[in-house]
Design a protein around this motif. Structure first.
Motif, mmCIF file in Angstrom:
data_model
loop_
_atom_site.group_PDB
_atom_site.id
_atom_site.type_symbol
_atom_site.label_atom_id
_atom_site.label_comp_id
_atom_site.label_asym_id
_atom_site.label_seq_id
_atom_site.Cartn_x
_atom_site.Cartn_y
_atom_site.Cartn_z
ATOM 1 N N ALA A 78 0.786 -1.192 0.073
ATOM 2 C CA ALA A 78 -0.150 0.026 0.174
ATOM 3 C C ALA A 78 0.810 1.357 -0.086
ATOM 4 C CB ALA A 78 -0.879 0.061 1.135
ATOM 5 N N THR A 79 2.028 1.356 0.913
ATOM 6 C CA THR A 79 2.838 2.259 0.889
ATOM 7 C C THR A 79 3.542 2.441 -0.683
ATOM 8 O OG1 THR A 79 3.419 2.035 3.032
ATOM 9 C CG2 THR A 79 4.925 3.460 2.023
ATOM 10 N N MET A 80 3.866 1.479 -1.213
ATOM 11 C CA MET A 80 4.542 1.499 -2.470
ATOM 12 C C MET A 80 3.644 2.277 -3.295
ATOM 13 S SD MET A 80 7.761 0.646 -2.464
ATOM 14 C CE MET A 80 7.992 0.335 -4.451
ATOM 15 N N VAL A 81 2.205 1.635 -3.528
ATOM 16 C CA VAL A 81 1.356 2.409 -4.545
ATOM 17 C C VAL A 81 1.028 3.735 -4.267
ATOM 18 C CG1 VAL A 81 -1.021 2.266 -5.038
ATOM 19 C CG2 VAL A 81 0.281 -0.156 -4.951
ATOM 20 N N ALA A 82 1.109 4.105 -2.892
ATOM 21 C CA ALA A 82 0.815 5.361 -2.715
ATOM 22 C C ALA A 82 1.896 6.364 -2.961
ATOM 23 C CB ALA A 82 0.552 5.611 -1.117
ATOM 24 N N GLY A 83 3.181 5.740 -2.997
ATOM 25 C CA GLY A 83 4.183 6.521 -3.450
ATOM 26 C C GLY A 83 4.496 6.723 -4.939
ATOM 27 N N VAL A 84 4.053 5.835 -5.620
ATOM 28 C CA VAL A 84 3.990 5.851 -7.170
ATOM 29 C C VAL A 84 3.091 6.992 -7.492
ATOM 30 C CG1 VAL A 84 3.635 4.720 -9.304
ATOM 31 C CG2 VAL A 84 5.001 3.476 -7.419
ATOM 32 N N LEU A 85 2.018 6.852 -6.734
ATOM 33 C CA LEU A 85 0.795 7.558 -7.314
ATOM 34 C C LEU A 85 1.130 9.283 -6.989
ATOM 35 C CD1 LEU A 85 -2.463 5.765 -6.169
ATOM 36 C CD2 LEU A 85 -1.659 6.106 -8.647
ATOM 37 N N LEU A 86 1.723 9.562 -5.802
ATOM 38 C CA LEU A 86 2.280 10.617 -5.358
ATOM 39 C C LEU A 86 3.082 11.084 -6.253
ATOM 40 C CD1 LEU A 86 1.919 13.237 -3.275
ATOM 41 C CD2 LEU A 86 3.897 11.797 -2.153
ATOM 42 N N PHE A 87 3.987 10.528 -6.678
ATOM 43 C CA PHE A 87 5.117 11.165 -7.579
ATOM 44 C C PHE A 87 4.822 11.095 -8.949
ATOM 45 C CE2 PHE A 87 8.299 9.852 -4.160
ATOM 46 C CZ PHE A 87 9.214 11.030 -4.118
ATOM 47 N N SER A 88 3.390 10.273 -9.538
ATOM 48 C CA SER A 88 2.838 10.503 -10.598
ATOM 49 C C SER A 88 2.361 11.890 -11.002
ATOM 50 C CB SER A 88 2.125 9.349 -10.998
ATOM 51 O OG SER A 88 2.771 8.242 -10.971
ATOM 52 N N LEU A 89 2.038 12.489 -9.966
ATOM 53 C CA LEU A 89 1.313 13.726 -9.748
ATOM 54 C C LEU A 89 2.259 14.845 -9.948
ATOM 55 C CD1 LEU A 89 -1.241 13.380 -7.012
ATOM 56 C CD2 LEU A 89 -1.880 13.257 -9.457
ATOM 57 N N LEU A 90 3.669 14.465 -9.886
ATOM 58 C CA LEU A 90 4.589 15.577 -9.535
ATOM 59 C C LEU A 90 4.763 16.226 -10.946
ATOM 60 C CD1 LEU A 90 6.702 17.103 -8.107
ATOM 61 C CD2 LEU A 90 8.228 15.178 -8.485
ATOM 62 N N TYR A 91 4.710 15.301 -11.887
ATOM 63 C CA TYR A 91 5.091 15.727 -13.509
ATOM 64 C C TYR A 91 4.153 16.944 -13.979
ATOM 65 C CZ TYR A 91 6.321 15.632 -18.178
ATOM 66 O OH TYR A 91 6.717 15.925 -19.411
ATOM 67 N N PRO A 92 2.708 16.814 -13.798
ATOM 68 C CA PRO A 92 2.029 17.972 -14.359
ATOM 69 C C PRO A 92 2.373 19.206 -13.491
ATOM 70 C CG PRO A 92 0.544 16.184 -13.215
ATOM 71 C CD PRO A 92 2.130 15.620 -13.449
ATOM 72 N N LEU A 93 2.403 19.118 -12.250
ATOM 73 C CA LEU A 93 2.848 20.279 -11.450
ATOM 74 C C LEU A 93 4.131 20.779 -11.822
ATOM 75 C CD1 LEU A 93 1.820 19.174 -7.633
ATOM 76 C CD2 LEU A 93 0.725 20.559 -9.222
ATOM 77 N N LEU A 94 5.184 20.036 -11.965
ATOM 78 C CA LEU A 94 6.490 20.453 -12.608
ATOM 79 C C LEU A 94 6.455 21.417 -14.159
ATOM 80 C CD1 LEU A 94 9.024 17.718 -11.785
ATOM 81 C CD2 LEU A 94 9.002 20.398 -10.897
ATOM 82 N N SER A 95 5.365 20.605 -14.836
ATOM 83 C CA SER A 95 5.431 21.053 -16.101
ATOM 84 C C SER A 95 4.578 22.156 -16.169
ATOM 85 C CB SER A 95 4.509 20.248 -16.724
ATOM 86 O OG SER A 95 4.124 20.685 -18.215
ATOM 87 N N LEU A 96 3.360 22.591 -15.425
ATOM 88 C CA LEU A 96 2.597 23.759 -15.114
ATOM 89 C C LEU A 96 3.692 24.836 -14.664
ATOM 90 C CD1 LEU A 96 0.018 25.312 -14.884
ATOM 91 C CD2 LEU A 96 -0.363 24.469 -12.673
ATOM 92 N N ALA A 97 4.345 24.609 -13.639
ATOM 93 C CA ALA A 97 5.265 25.657 -12.962
ATOM 94 C C ALA A 97 6.358 26.013 -14.039
ATOM 95 C CB ALA A 97 5.911 25.107 -11.697
ATOM 96 N N TYR A 98 6.877 25.261 -14.907
ATOM 97 C CA TYR A 98 7.923 25.441 -15.716
ATOM 98 C C TYR A 98 7.461 26.284 -17.096
ATOM 99 C CZ TYR A 98 11.230 24.801 -19.634
ATOM 100 O OH TYR A 98 12.355 24.829 -20.590
ATOM 101 N N PHE A 99 6.126 25.816 -17.789
ATOM 102 C CA PHE A 99 5.875 26.387 -18.864
ATOM 103 C C PHE A 99 5.083 27.718 -18.435
ATOM 104 C CE2 PHE A 99 6.260 22.361 -20.568
ATOM 105 C CZ PHE A 99 6.752 22.552 -21.897
ATOM 106 N N ALA A 100 4.187 27.609 -17.381
ATOM 107 C CA ALA A 100 3.250 28.933 -17.244
ATOM 108 C C ALA A 100 4.324 30.006 -16.572
ATOM 109 C CB ALA A 100 2.167 28.550 -16.373
#
Length: 395
Positions: free
Chosen positions: A143-165
């Protein structure tokens, strides 16, 4: 105030507008010097280029050059006269050069590589921290592994938004990739866009992905080189010198060799980065899998240790073998055998000898031992197993 009427690039009649608005339309590329205009006092519609001075856009005409007389007919000199080069073409006053598909594509590759490199670097760091739990912290459960993977998957759109915008709304009006290709993002008036506008443009780019990249390809054939998200957000990607006090420095398109060199170089760099990340991540993942496989033998060893405690309290000695505890002779495929014995100082020992198994990797043939200590507890030892694959509760 004098009011003007004009015909735009789409052959639609516009007006009445003040002279300032007509001049702005010329700078934005909505009209050209060949576009027809009319105002009170004109007998008919006339080309805009004949009224530049009236709009405050007139530029000094070049003085006539005194050229040498042409060479005699039939001479070799007529063959050596160079033709005008497209590379030396300059833009006229008020003209705007829109960024073509190749420039935008090369910039997109650079920006994608930058964002992906940062993301996967952080992702790898988090992954290693997660699977290589600190000593005494125990192995992370599923469960911890799955939660960690999902959390880091959300990191990409946040990085992309911060970079481009963030970068497209900055003073540079461009990401690092766009800066490298000499282009920037502007609004309908040719001005810098705000962060909210840039964020909306980034969000609209999802439409281009959902249309299987057709939205991006639209930049190759729309009137002003707009992709789908540009049309939605009312933005343009133009040369870095457009809408400045030096519009003549605009470039129509960089050479194909430059774009090819940029794209090829960054693709090679991307392959290198992916190779480095894979070289780090794959062994770490394999070690994690091996430690997970060793959790079964460890659980069996601790089960035997509990039975040894009960046997010792009842008999005041260590059992000689698993059969004396009623433990079956058979063992799982990854366990070669169980051994129970007493060491030289009279302490009970539970030993699990590992079998040869592909799933165990380098731990194959090793052993795990639980030794009774002087305070009634058990200490764990590992033999023949690499330190990085030893379970955290056995270090």
């Amino acid at each position: 105030m004098q009011q003007w009427y004009y015909v735009d690039r789409h052959q639609d009649r516009q007006g009445p507008v003040p002279a300032e608005a007509l001049a702005l339309a010329l700078r934005q590329g909505k009209v050209t010097r060949a576009s027809l205009v009319w105002r009170d006092g004109l007998a008919q519609w006339e080309p805009l280029g004949e009224h530049l001075a009236e709009l405050g856009l007139d530029t000094p005409q070049p003085q006539p050059q005194h050229l040498p007389p042409p060479p005699p007919a039939g001479s070799d000199a007529t063959m050596s006269t160079p033709a005008p080069s497209a590379a030396t073409a300059t833009t006229g006053p008020g003209e705007v050069v829109d960024a073509g598909f190749l420039r935008r594509f090369a910039a997109f590759l650079i920006d994608s590589l930058i964002v992906s490199t940062v993301f996967y670097g952080l992702y790898l760091f988090g992954f290693v921290v997660l699977v290589l739990a600190a000593a005494g912290g125990g192995e992370p459960d599923e469960a911890t592994m799955v939660a960690g993977v999902l959390l880091f998957s959300l990191l990409y759109p946040l990085l992309s938004l911060a970079y481009f915008a963030g970068m497209e709304s900055s003073a540079k009006q461009a990401t690092l990739g766009k800066m490298a290709l000499g282009i920037k993002v502007v609004d309908e008036r040719g001005q810098r866009i705000g962060f909210g506008h840039a964020a909306g443009r980034w969000l609209a780019s999802a439409l281009s992905y959902l249309t299987f990249y057709i939205g991006f390809i639209m930049a190759g054939f729309t009137a002003r080189k707009q992709a789908l998200h540009d049309l939605v957000a009312s933005t343009y990607v133009v040369d870095q010198w457009a809408y400045t006090d030096q519009p003549a420095r605009q470039q129509r398109e960089p050479s194909g060799c430059l774009v090819a060199a940029v794209v090829g170089g960054f693709l090679l760099l991307a392959l290198f980065v992916v190779g480095v990340l894979a070289a780090i991540a794959i062994p770490a993942y394999q070690d994690y899998v091996t430690r997970s496989e060793l959790s079964g033998p460890m659980a069996r060893a601790r089960q035997l240790a509990t039975q040894v405690d009960d046997f010792r309290r009842n008999t005041d000695r260590c059992p000689r073998d698993p059969e004396e505890l009623g433990h079956p002779d058979s063992a799982p495929p990854d366990i070669k055998s169980f051994r129970l014995f007493e060491d030289a100082v009279g302490r009970c020992v539970v030993a699990v000898e590992l079998g040869e198994s592909d799933s165990l990797g380098e731990a194959s043939g090793g052993s795990l031992r639980l030794r009774l200590d002087g305070q009634g507890g058990w200490t764990c030892e590992a033999s023949g197993i690499p330190d990085r694959q030893v379970p955290s509760d056995c270090r």
